[in-house]
Write a protein that holds these residues in place. Structure first.
Motif, mmCIF file in Angstrom:
data_model
loop_
_atom_site.group_PDB
_atom_site.id
_atom_site.type_symbol
_atom_site.label_atom_id
_atom_site.label_comp_id
_atom_site.label_asym_id
_atom_site.label_seq_id
_atom_site.Cartn_x
_atom_site.Cartn_y
_atom_site.Cartn_z
ATOM 1 N N GLY A 194 31.563 37.356 35.455
ATOM 2 C CA GLY A 194 31.335 38.707 35.929
ATOM 3 C C GLY A 194 30.492 39.438 34.908
ATOM 4 O O GLY A 194 30.184 38.903 33.842
ATOM 5 N N PRO A 195 30.109 40.662 35.197
ATOM 6 C CA PRO A 195 29.214 41.386 34.295
ATOM 7 C C PRO A 195 29.855 41.682 32.936
ATOM 8 O O PRO A 195 31.045 41.963 32.848
ATOM 9 C CB PRO A 195 28.891 42.676 35.047
ATOM 10 N N ARG A 255 36.003 40.970 27.659
ATOM 11 C CA ARG A 255 35.818 42.364 27.271
ATOM 12 C C ARG A 255 34.499 42.845 27.861
ATOM 13 O O ARG A 255 33.479 42.186 27.734
ATOM 14 C CB ARG A 255 35.783 42.464 25.759
ATOM 15 N N VAL A 256 34.539 44.012 28.494
ATOM 16 C CA VAL A 256 33.378 44.549 29.202
ATOM 17 C C VAL A 256 33.047 45.921 28.627
ATOM 18 O O VAL A 256 33.936 46.756 28.449
ATOM 19 C CB VAL A 256 33.660 44.658 30.716
ATOM 20 N N ARG A 257 31.781 46.141 28.366
ATOM 21 C CA ARG A 257 31.319 47.433 27.849
ATOM 22 C C ARG A 257 30.892 48.299 29.022
ATOM 23 O O ARG A 257 30.167 47.860 29.906
ATOM 24 C CB ARG A 257 30.146 47.215 26.896
ATOM 25 N N VAL A 258 31.363 49.532 29.033
ATOM 26 C CA VAL A 258 30.971 50.503 30.052
ATOM 27 C C VAL A 258 29.985 51.458 29.376
ATOM 28 O O VAL A 258 30.361 52.217 28.494
ATOM 29 C CB VAL A 258 32.180 51.279 30.617
ATOM 30 N N ILE A 283 39.394 42.623 31.097
ATOM 31 C CA ILE A 283 39.905 42.066 32.344
ATOM 32 C C ILE A 283 40.555 40.721 32.008
ATOM 33 O O ILE A 283 39.989 39.933 31.249
ATOM 34 C CB ILE A 283 38.783 41.926 33.406
ATOM 35 N N VAL A 284 41.763 40.495 32.513
ATOM 36 C CA VAL A 284 42.517 39.292 32.177
ATOM 37 C C VAL A 284 42.997 38.638 33.464
ATOM 38 O O VAL A 284 43.515 39.307 34.356
ATOM 39 C CB VAL A 284 43.731 39.623 31.276
ATOM 40 N N ALA A 285 42.814 37.316 33.545
ATOM 41 C CA ALA A 285 43.291 36.526 34.685
ATOM 42 C C ALA A 285 44.330 35.520 34.192
ATOM 43 O O ALA A 285 44.077 34.804 33.220
ATOM 44 C CB ALA A 285 42.135 35.793 35.339
ATOM 45 N N HIS A 286 45.483 35.487 34.861
ATOM 46 C CA HIS A 286 46.544 34.517 34.562
ATOM 47 C C HIS A 286 46.720 33.645 35.799
ATOM 48 O O HIS A 286 46.867 34.162 36.900
ATOM 49 C CB HIS A 286 47.873 35.224 34.283
ATOM 50 N N ALA A 287 46.726 32.336 35.602
ATOM 51 C CA ALA A 287 46.927 31.423 36.732
ATOM 52 C C ALA A 287 47.458 30.088 36.228
ATOM 53 O O ALA A 287 46.807 29.428 35.421
ATOM 54 C CB ALA A 287 45.633 31.204 37.497
ATOM 55 N N GLY A 288 48.606 29.709 36.714
ATOM 56 C CA GLY A 288 49.158 28.391 36.416
ATOM 57 C C GLY A 288 49.198 28.037 34.943
ATOM 58 O O GLY A 288 48.856 26.933 34.561
ATOM 59 N N GLY A 289 49.600 28.964 34.086
ATOM 60 C CA GLY A 289 49.665 28.692 32.655
ATOM 61 C C GLY A 289 48.337 28.845 31.932
ATOM 62 O O GLY A 289 48.274 28.680 30.729
ATOM 63 N N LEU A 290 47.290 29.124 32.660
ATOM 64 C CA LEU A 290 45.986 29.356 32.056
ATOM 65 C C LEU A 290 45.719 30.850 31.986
ATOM 66 O O LEU A 290 46.239 31.621 32.781
ATOM 67 C CB LEU A 290 44.879 28.689 32.871
ATOM 68 N N TYR A 329 34.677 40.100 39.392
ATOM 69 C CA TYR A 329 35.015 39.078 38.413
ATOM 70 C C TYR A 329 35.709 37.930 39.141
ATOM 71 O O TYR A 329 36.515 38.153 40.042
ATOM 72 C CB TYR A 329 35.915 39.662 37.317
ATOM 73 N N THR A 330 35.377 36.706 38.725
ATOM 74 C CA THR A 330 35.923 35.510 39.367
ATOM 75 C C THR A 330 36.514 34.592 38.317
ATOM 76 O O THR A 330 35.893 34.343 37.274
ATOM 77 C CB THR A 330 34.827 34.763 40.148
#
Length: 109
Positions: free
Chosen positions: A13-14, A81-84, A69-76, A26-27
């Motif tokens: 993502g950006p 960090r994104v600048r605005v 932005i934080v993604a949690h999935a299956g122990g991963l 974000y993906t």
């Protein structure tokens, strides 16, 4: 994410977005194709707009600065960090609205 494995390359993502911008997407791509649900969190100058449990999430920036932005999935776990930064766009209005805001008040008879 400190107690989990961090795979920052799996979160795309950006890196920079404009203040008060929406539609920042974000993906998270987990290493296992079996993982289809993600728990997203955001800290700082942004909010999640819409579902926060899919592989893709939409974020709205809420002001200048940073957000994570934080993604949690299956122990991963993946964090980014994104600048605005950038100019804050002015609110547009109609000509009649502008005239009304600056016109002298009418006095009664």
């Amino acid at each position: 994410c400190p107690d989990l494995l961090i795979y920052a390359g799996d979160l795309t993502g950006p890196d920079v977005c404009a203040p008060y911008s929406s539609g920042n997407t974000y993906t998270f791509t987990p290493g296992s194709s079996a993982t289809t649900s993600v728990a997203w969190t955001v800290r700082g100058n942004a909010v999640i707009a819409g579902p926060a449990d899919q592989l893709t999430v939409h974020v709205t920036a809420t002001g200048l600065g940073l957000f994570e932005i934080v993604a949690h999935a299956g122990g991963l776990c993946a964090a980014k960090r994104v600048r605005v930064a950038g100019a804050v766009s002015a609110t547009t209005t109609t000509w009649s609205g502008i005239k009304g805001a600056y016109a002298p008040a009418r006095r009664g008879n």
